[in-house]
Design a protein around this motif. Structure first.
Motif, short mmCIF file in Angstrom:
data_model
loop_
_atom_site.label_atom_id
_atom_site.label_comp_id
_atom_site.label_asym_id
_atom_site.label_seq_id
_atom_site.Cartn_x
_atom_site.Cartn_y
_atom_site.Cartn_z
N ASN A 49 54.83 34.25 23.20
CA ASN A 49 55.51 32.96 22.99
C ASN A 49 55.10 31.91 24.03
N GLY A 50 54.19 32.25 24.95
CA GLY A 50 53.70 31.31 25.95
C GLY A 50 54.47 31.31 27.25
N ARG A 51 55.51 32.10 27.35
CA ARG A 51 56.31 32.15 28.59
C ARG A 51 55.65 33.10 29.59
N SER A 52 55.82 32.79 30.85
CA SER A 52 55.21 33.61 31.90
C SER A 52 56.21 34.63 32.45
N VAL A 89 49.16 33.30 23.19
CA VAL A 89 49.72 32.74 21.96
C VAL A 89 48.79 33.03 20.79
N LYS A 90 47.49 32.83 20.97
CA LYS A 90 46.51 33.03 19.90
C LYS A 90 46.47 34.49 19.45
N ARG A 91 46.50 35.42 20.41
CA ARG A 91 46.41 36.84 20.09
C ARG A 91 47.76 37.43 19.67
N GLY A 92 48.84 36.75 20.02
CA GLY A 92 50.16 37.30 19.73
C GLY A 92 50.46 38.52 20.58
N ALA A 93 49.91 38.56 21.78
CA ALA A 93 50.07 39.71 22.67
C ALA A 93 50.04 39.24 24.12
N ARG A 94 50.48 40.10 25.02
CA ARG A 94 50.51 39.76 26.44
C ARG A 94 49.09 39.64 27.00
N VAL A 95 48.89 38.58 27.79
CA VAL A 95 47.64 38.37 28.53
C VAL A 95 48.01 38.20 29.99
N THR A 96 47.30 38.91 30.86
CA THR A 96 47.66 38.96 32.28
C THR A 96 46.53 38.41 33.15
N ILE A 97 46.93 37.78 34.24
CA ILE A 97 46.02 37.34 35.30
C ILE A 97 46.41 38.16 36.53
N CYS A 98 45.42 38.80 37.15
CA CYS A 98 45.73 39.59 38.34
C CYS A 98 44.70 39.34 39.44
N SER A 143 42.59 28.40 34.45
CA SER A 143 42.72 29.81 34.09
C SER A 143 44.14 30.13 33.61
N LEU A 144 45.16 29.47 34.16
CA LEU A 144 46.53 29.66 33.69
C LEU A 144 46.69 29.16 32.25
N TYR A 145 46.16 27.98 31.97
CA TYR A 145 46.22 27.45 30.61
C TYR A 145 45.44 28.34 29.63
N TYR A 146 44.30 28.84 30.07
CA TYR A 146 43.49 29.72 29.22
C TYR A 146 44.26 30.99 28.89
N ALA A 147 44.86 31.63 29.90
CA ALA A 147 45.62 32.86 29.66
C ALA A 147 46.79 32.61 28.73
N ASN A 206 56.98 35.90 43.44
CA ASN A 206 56.94 36.13 42.00
C ASN A 206 55.55 36.47 41.48
N TYR A 207 54.53 35.93 42.11
CA TYR A 207 53.16 36.14 41.64
C TYR A 207 52.30 36.74 42.73
N SER A 208 52.81 37.71 43.45
CA SER A 208 52.06 38.27 44.57
C SER A 208 50.80 39.00 44.12
N ASN A 209 50.83 39.66 42.96
CA ASN A 209 49.66 40.41 42.49
C ASN A 209 49.19 40.05 41.09
N TRP A 210 50.12 39.68 40.23
CA TRP A 210 49.75 39.37 38.86
C TRP A 210 50.83 38.51 38.20
N LEU A 211 50.44 37.91 37.07
CA LEU A 211 51.40 37.25 36.20
C LEU A 211 50.91 37.40 34.78
N SER A 212 51.85 37.50 33.86
CA SER A 212 51.53 37.68 32.44
C SER A 212 52.08 36.53 31.63
N TYR A 213 51.40 36.26 30.54
CA TYR A 213 51.91 35.34 29.53
C TYR A 213 52.24 36.16 28.30
#
Length: 174
Positions: free
Chosen positions: A133-136, A61-70, A52-56, A123-130
């Protein structure tokens, strides 16, 4: 000439000895099998999180926008403080970071983990975003951090480096 009848089969004594040996072998094999199953379950759960981390990351990167896992126990919105083991979801995050609002699109939903605990640390208590540019970036503000997955005193740590790439390591105690 009269033939003597021969009976084929087991005597009661032979049957009892065979069942006794089978019971002894099963009592030795079952605990080992349970440990193997727990290890397998833990590996599968760690792989599910890493996938799921790799997918996000790839979607960001594909969308050119922030994608979040929460964290999400409902599968429809983020539930802060519910714990990662209760499930999580991945969504395109165009508004406030870490919350579903406006035109955000839910991309994938992951159910609760059976029999395990999963913590995201500070750092990731509730969510993380990519980012695009692929950075979290985590809810704690930093880009790197660690998830701790535990099941019956066995565990895995999933660590994200500064570039947002996950890696998995076995830990012997939780």
């Amino acid at each position: 000439m009269k033939k003597i009848a021969t009976h084929k089969g087991f005597t009661l004594l032979e049957l009892m000895i065979t069942l006794s040996i089978a019971a002894i072998l099963a009592s030795v094999a079952v605990p080992s099998y349970q440990s193997t199953m727990a290890q397998s379950r833990l590996t599968a759960q760690a792989n599910e999180l890493v996938t799921s981390l790799y997918y996000a990351r790839s979607e960001a990167v594909k969308r050119g926008a922030r994608v979040t896992i929460c964290t999400s126990s409902s599968g429809t919105n983020c539930t802060n403080g519910s714990g990662w083991q209760n499930g999580w979801l991945i969504f395109s995050d165009g508004g406030v970071a870490g919350s579903i609002d406006g035109t955000d699109e839910i991309l994938r939903v992951f159910p609760a983990l059976a029999g395990s605990t999963l913590g995201g640390g500070g750092n990731y208590s509730n969510w993380l975003s990519y980012q695009s540019n692929g950075r979290s970036q985590g809810s704690g503000g930093l880009s790197n951090g660690t998830f701790s997955l535990c099941n019956h005193n066995q565990g895995r740590t999933i660590t994200l480096n500064n570039a947002g790439r996950p890696s998995v390591q076995k830990v012997s105690t939780c």
